[in-house]
Write an enzyme that holds these catalytic residues in place. Structure first.
Site, PDB file in Angstrom:
ATOM      1  N   ARG A 116      50.859  26.597  23.610  1.00 13.08           N
ATOM      2  CA  ARG A 116      49.702  26.860  22.739  1.00 13.08           C
ATOM      3  C   ARG A 116      48.416  27.121  23.527  1.00 13.08           C
ATOM      4  NH1 ARG A 116      52.014  22.562  19.587  1.00 13.08           N
ATOM      5  NH2 ARG A 116      53.329  23.489  17.991  1.00 13.08           N
ATOM      6  N   LYS A 138      40.411  39.962  26.192  1.00 10.22           N
ATOM      7  CA  LYS A 138      41.404  40.644  25.351  1.00 10.22           C
ATOM      8  C   LYS A 138      42.728  40.636  26.107  1.00 10.22           C
ATOM      9  CE  LYS A 138      38.665  43.892  22.614  1.00 10.22           C
ATOM     10  NZ  LYS A 138      38.377  45.325  22.355  1.00 10.22           N
ATOM     11  N   GLU A 180      36.040  54.372  33.007  1.00 10.72           N
ATOM     12  CA  GLU A 180      35.409  53.203  32.368  1.00 10.72           C
ATOM     13  C   GLU A 180      34.029  52.939  32.984  1.00 10.72           C
ATOM     14  OE1 GLU A 180      36.624  52.031  29.676  1.00 10.72           O
ATOM     15  OE2 GLU A 180      38.814  52.123  29.719  1.00 10.72           O
ATOM     16  N   LYS A 220      29.140  44.436  30.785  1.00 10.08           N
ATOM     17  CA  LYS A 220      30.210  44.017  29.859  1.00 10.08           C
ATOM     18  C   LYS A 220      30.078  42.538  29.515  1.00 10.08           C
ATOM     19  CE  LYS A 220      34.978  43.961  28.545  1.00 10.08           C
ATOM     20  NZ  LYS A 220      36.351  44.415  28.657  1.00 10.08           N
ATOM     21  N   GLU A 230      34.461  41.219  18.738  1.00 11.30           N
ATOM     22  CA  GLU A 230      34.285  42.606  18.315  1.00 11.30           C
ATOM     23  C   GLU A 230      33.964  42.743  16.827  1.00 11.30           C
ATOM     24  OE1 GLU A 230      36.687  45.512  20.565  1.00 11.30           O
ATOM     25  OE2 GLU A 230      36.861  46.607  18.691  1.00 11.30           O
ATOM     26  N   ARG A 234      30.371  44.679  20.256  1.00 14.26           N
ATOM     27  CA  ARG A 234      31.422  44.964  21.251  1.00 14.26           C
ATOM     28  C   ARG A 234      32.122  46.301  21.001  1.00 14.26           C
ATOM     29  NH1 ARG A 234      35.727  40.672  23.983  1.00 14.26           N
ATOM     30  NH2 ARG A 234      36.758  42.214  25.290  1.00 14.26           N
ATOM     31  N   ASN A 238      34.125  50.830  23.039  1.00 10.63           N
ATOM     32  CA  ASN A 238      35.208  51.766  22.702  1.00 10.63           C
ATOM     33  C   ASN A 238      34.759  53.219  22.747  1.00 10.63           C
ATOM     34  OD1 ASN A 238      36.959  49.608  22.228  1.00 10.63           O
ATOM     35  ND2 ASN A 238      36.181  49.358  20.145  1.00 10.63           N
ATOM     36  N   HIS A 241      37.240  55.975  23.274  1.00 14.41           N
ATOM     37  CA  HIS A 241      38.592  55.414  23.185  1.00 14.41           C
ATOM     38  C   HIS A 241      39.365  55.855  21.940  1.00 14.41           C
ATOM     39  CE1 HIS A 241      37.310  53.111  26.595  1.00 14.41           C
ATOM     40  NE2 HIS A 241      38.433  52.434  26.646  1.00 14.41           N
ATOM     41  N   HIS A 258      45.346  56.071  31.193  1.00 15.90           N
ATOM     42  CA  HIS A 258      44.408  55.602  30.167  1.00 15.90           C
ATOM     43  C   HIS A 258      42.993  56.156  30.445  1.00 15.90           C
ATOM     44  CE1 HIS A 258      42.496  52.906  27.303  1.00 15.90           C
ATOM     45  NE2 HIS A 258      41.701  52.449  28.248  1.00 15.90           N
TER      46      HIS A 258
HETATM   47  P1  NAD Z   1      48.021  49.207  35.945  1.00 13.99           P
HETATM   48  O1  NAD Z   1      47.883  47.764  35.824  1.00 13.99           O
HETATM   49  O2  NAD Z   1      49.275  49.850  35.450  1.00 13.99           O
HETATM   50  O3  NAD Z   1      47.837  49.603  37.493  1.00 13.99           O
HETATM   51  C1  NAD Z   1      47.955  50.965  37.870  1.00 13.99           C
HETATM   52  C2  NAD Z   1      48.910  51.126  39.043  1.00 13.99           C
HETATM   53  O4  NAD Z   1      48.259  50.694  40.243  1.00 13.99           O
HETATM   54  C3  NAD Z   1      50.185  50.300  38.941  1.00 13.99           C
HETATM   55  O5  NAD Z   1      51.255  51.063  39.453  1.00 13.99           O
HETATM   56  C4  NAD Z   1      49.930  49.124  39.878  1.00 13.99           C
HETATM   57  O6  NAD Z   1      51.112  48.580  40.405  1.00 13.99           O
HETATM   58  C5  NAD Z   1      49.091  49.769  40.944  1.00 13.99           C
HETATM   59  N1  NAD Z   1      48.170  48.900  41.672  1.00 13.99           N
HETATM   60  C6  NAD Z   1      47.376  47.938  41.159  1.00 13.99           C
HETATM   61  N2  NAD Z   1      46.540  47.473  42.099  1.00 13.99           N
HETATM   62  C7  NAD Z   1      46.841  48.121  43.244  1.00 13.99           C
HETATM   63  C8  NAD Z   1      46.300  48.093  44.555  1.00 13.99           C
HETATM   64  N3  NAD Z   1      45.253  47.341  44.874  1.00 13.99           N
HETATM   65  N4  NAD Z   1      46.858  48.917  45.479  1.00 13.99           N
HETATM   66  C9  NAD Z   1      47.885  49.747  45.150  1.00 13.99           C
HETATM   67  N5  NAD Z   1      48.409  49.835  43.925  1.00 13.99           N
HETATM   68  C10 NAD Z   1      47.886  49.033  42.978  1.00 13.99           C
HETATM   69  O7  NAD Z   1      46.836  50.003  35.236  1.00 13.99           O
HETATM   70  P2  NAD Z   1      45.288  49.697  34.986  1.00 13.99           P
HETATM   71  O8  NAD Z   1      44.652  51.030  34.873  1.00 13.99           O
HETATM   72  O9  NAD Z   1      44.748  48.708  35.933  1.00 13.99           O
HETATM   73  O10 NAD Z   1      45.290  48.989  33.551  1.00 13.99           O
HETATM   74  C11 NAD Z   1      45.668  49.671  32.393  1.00 13.99           C
HETATM   75  C12 NAD Z   1      45.948  48.648  31.313  1.00 13.99           C
HETATM   76  O11 NAD Z   1      44.760  47.917  31.049  1.00 13.99           O
HETATM   77  C13 NAD Z   1      46.402  49.241  29.991  1.00 13.99           C
HETATM   78  O12 NAD Z   1      47.523  48.539  29.547  1.00 13.99           O
HETATM   79  C14 NAD Z   1      45.232  49.008  29.061  1.00 13.99           C
HETATM   80  O13 NAD Z   1      45.635  48.825  27.727  1.00 13.99           O
HETATM   81  C15 NAD Z   1      44.632  47.754  29.645  1.00 13.99           C
HETATM   82  N6  NAD Z   1      43.208  47.557  29.336  1.00 13.99           N
HETATM   83  C16 NAD Z   1      42.847  46.342  28.846  1.00 13.99           C
HETATM   84  C17 NAD Z   1      41.516  46.084  28.590  1.00 13.99           C
HETATM   85  C18 NAD Z   1      41.092  44.724  28.108  1.00 13.99           C
HETATM   86  O14 NAD Z   1      39.923  44.537  27.766  1.00 13.99           O
HETATM   87  N7  NAD Z   1      41.984  43.754  28.102  1.00 13.99           N
HETATM   88  C19 NAD Z   1      40.543  47.055  28.833  1.00 13.99           C
HETATM   89  C20 NAD Z   1      40.949  48.289  29.337  1.00 13.99           C
HETATM   90  C21 NAD Z   1      42.295  48.531  29.580  1.00 13.99           C
HETATM   91  N1  GLY Z   2      37.828  47.299  26.757  1.00 13.58           N
HETATM   92  C1  GLY Z   2      37.115  47.079  25.541  1.00 13.58           C
HETATM   93  C2  GLY Z   2      36.793  45.645  25.329  1.00 13.58           C
HETATM   94  O1  GLY Z   2      37.025  44.806  26.162  1.00 13.58           O
HETATM   95  O2  GLY Z   2      36.293  45.324  24.284  1.00 13.58           O
END
Ligand code: NAD
Ligand code: GLY
Length: 352
Positions: A116, A138, A180, A220, A230, A234, A238, A241, A258
């Site tokens: 939990r 998030k 971003e 942020k 949100e 917040r 987006n 997006h 993305h």
């Molecule tokens: P990711 O986590 O898939 O990483 C991208 C690639 O880079 C992967 O292949 C990973 O293995 C590699 N990688 C990571 N760090 C590395 C490093 N230092 N050196 C070499 N390779 C490395 O992608 P991302 O763009 O970091 O994240 C995308 C995700 O984030 C999506 O799922 C999206 O929905 C989410 N997201 C969440 C929020 C939130 O507020 N929670 C906001 C924006 C995006």
């Molecule tokens: N990435 C959008 C948020 O965190 O609200």
């Protein structure tokens, strides 16, 4: 070293931004201090990141998932729970998400669910995770019906951001994170947008300064502190997006990252804003120039996107709160019915 406090009352936490933090040993005291009562920290990472940096955390328990969005699933989450159980992660335990946004979202959600809710720490290793996903709480996984549909708000207890990890990040992923960064500049202020524009060429060559990362995090953190769930403010995060998610879904998440889709989405939102008279003329061109300079050159037509926008989790049955800009630094959350949106998109849009 720069420390940004995310002011969330009892859930407040620090984001420590320090180039080279993990080259020394000071991170160890920070993590072990947090984990003091619940046994050693337990690391969650992906295969790419762990192969490069796993040695740093030798001796700690770990679970290493396959990389990529296609592994942000309930099945992967379930495997994490099995790993938590095998390592006897207790209620007082600490999960450490070490990787990009995929690892952060999934490990954060696992921590939100385990017994939990246990505490977790984010160590972001992509630019996108540093400036966006590691801050704000998030967490989610994807299901076949859609992205991030199963999740929770669960704030980390600490974020340790070391831009030195970007040295190994592929250039395409740096550009993706820059989307971003540009978004943050566009909604934050002329001053931050100017700082982003001045850094664009360096970013296209895969170099991003710790001070620019810290500025994005600071912005942020302020937004999240005012509106954690949100309900209002917040939503400005987006910008780009709603169109961006529609573009990702249209291409089955295969054509664009993305960030690339969000960049194309910001171009469309700016063009639409100008057409609707919400956005000051010339804003779309300025935004487009900075995206071009960052190497984010994709342009997408708005044609055919509407059905995918209807499916976005932020849409209601009638319409969507679209984030437009009045001008750089002044976002406007604009409720639009789907009928009005269809009219506005009639004849297509020409993104700058
Ligand atoms: P990711 O986590 O898939 O990483 C991208 C690639 O880079 C992967 O292949 C990973 O293995 C590699 N990688 C990571 N760090 C590395 C490093 N230092 N050196 C070499 N390779 C490395 O992608 P991302 O763009 O970091 O994240 C995308 C995700 O984030 C999506 O799922 C999206 O929905 C989410 N997201 C969440 C929020 C939130 O507020 N929670 C906001 C924006 C995006
Ligand atoms: N990435 C959008 C948020 O965190 O609200």
């Amino acid at each position: 070293m720069d420390v940004v406090r995310v002011e969330l009352g009892a859930s407040a936490y620090d984001v420590v931004i320090s180039e080279g933090l993990f080259a020394g040993g000071s991170w160890r005291a920070l993590l072990e201090g947090l984990a003091a009562d619940g046994g050693p920290p337990f690391f969650v990472s992906d295969e790419h990141v762990w192969r490069l940096y796993g040695d740093l955390f030798d001796g700690f328990g770990s679970a290493v998932v396959a990389p990529g969005e296609e592994h942000k699933t309930l099945a992967d989450l379930s495997a994490l729970f099995d790993a938590f159980a095998s390592s006897r992660l207790s209620r007082g335990g600490l999960v450490v998400a070490f990787g990009g946004g995929v690892v952060g979202d999934m490990a954060g959600f696992a921590a939100a669910c385990w017994m939990r809710g246990v505490r977790f720490c984010q160590i972001p290793t992509t630019l996108l995770a540093m400036v966006d996903s590691s801050v704000g709480g998030k967490t989610a996984v994807d299901i076949p019906a859609g992205k991030n549909l199963v999740g929770a708000f669960h704030q980390p207890s600490l974020v340790l951001c070391d831009p030195a990890f970007l040295a190994t990040l592929p250039e395409r992923e740096i550009r993706s994170g820059m989307a971003e960064v540009v978004k943050t500049g566009a909604i934050a202020s002329e001053a931050l947008f100017g700082q982003v524009a001045a850094s664009a060429a360096a970013a296209a060559a895969a170099s991003v300064s710790a001070s620019l990362i810290a500025a994005c995090i600071r912005f942020k953190a302020g937004v999240v502190a005012e509106d954690e769930r949100e309900g209002g403010l917040r939503k400005i995060l987006n910008f780009g997006h709603t169109f961006g998610h529609a573009i990702e879904v249209k291409y089955g998440f295969s054509r664009y990252t993305h960030g690339e889709a969000v960049a194309a989405g910001m171009r469309l939102a700016a063009a639409l804003g100008e057409r609707l008279g919400v956005t000051e003329k010339g804003t779309a061109a300025r935004l487009g120039e900075v995206l071009d300079a960052c190497g984010l050159k994709a342009r997408e037509s708005a044609e055919g996107l509407l059905p995918y926008m209807r499916g976005d989790k932020k849409s209601s049955a009638d319409g969507v709160d679209l984030v437009l800009l009045k001008r750089i630094g002044e976002p406007a959350v604009t409720p639009l019915s789907f009928a009005a949106l269809e009219d506005a998109l009639d004849g297509g849009l020409a993104p700058a």
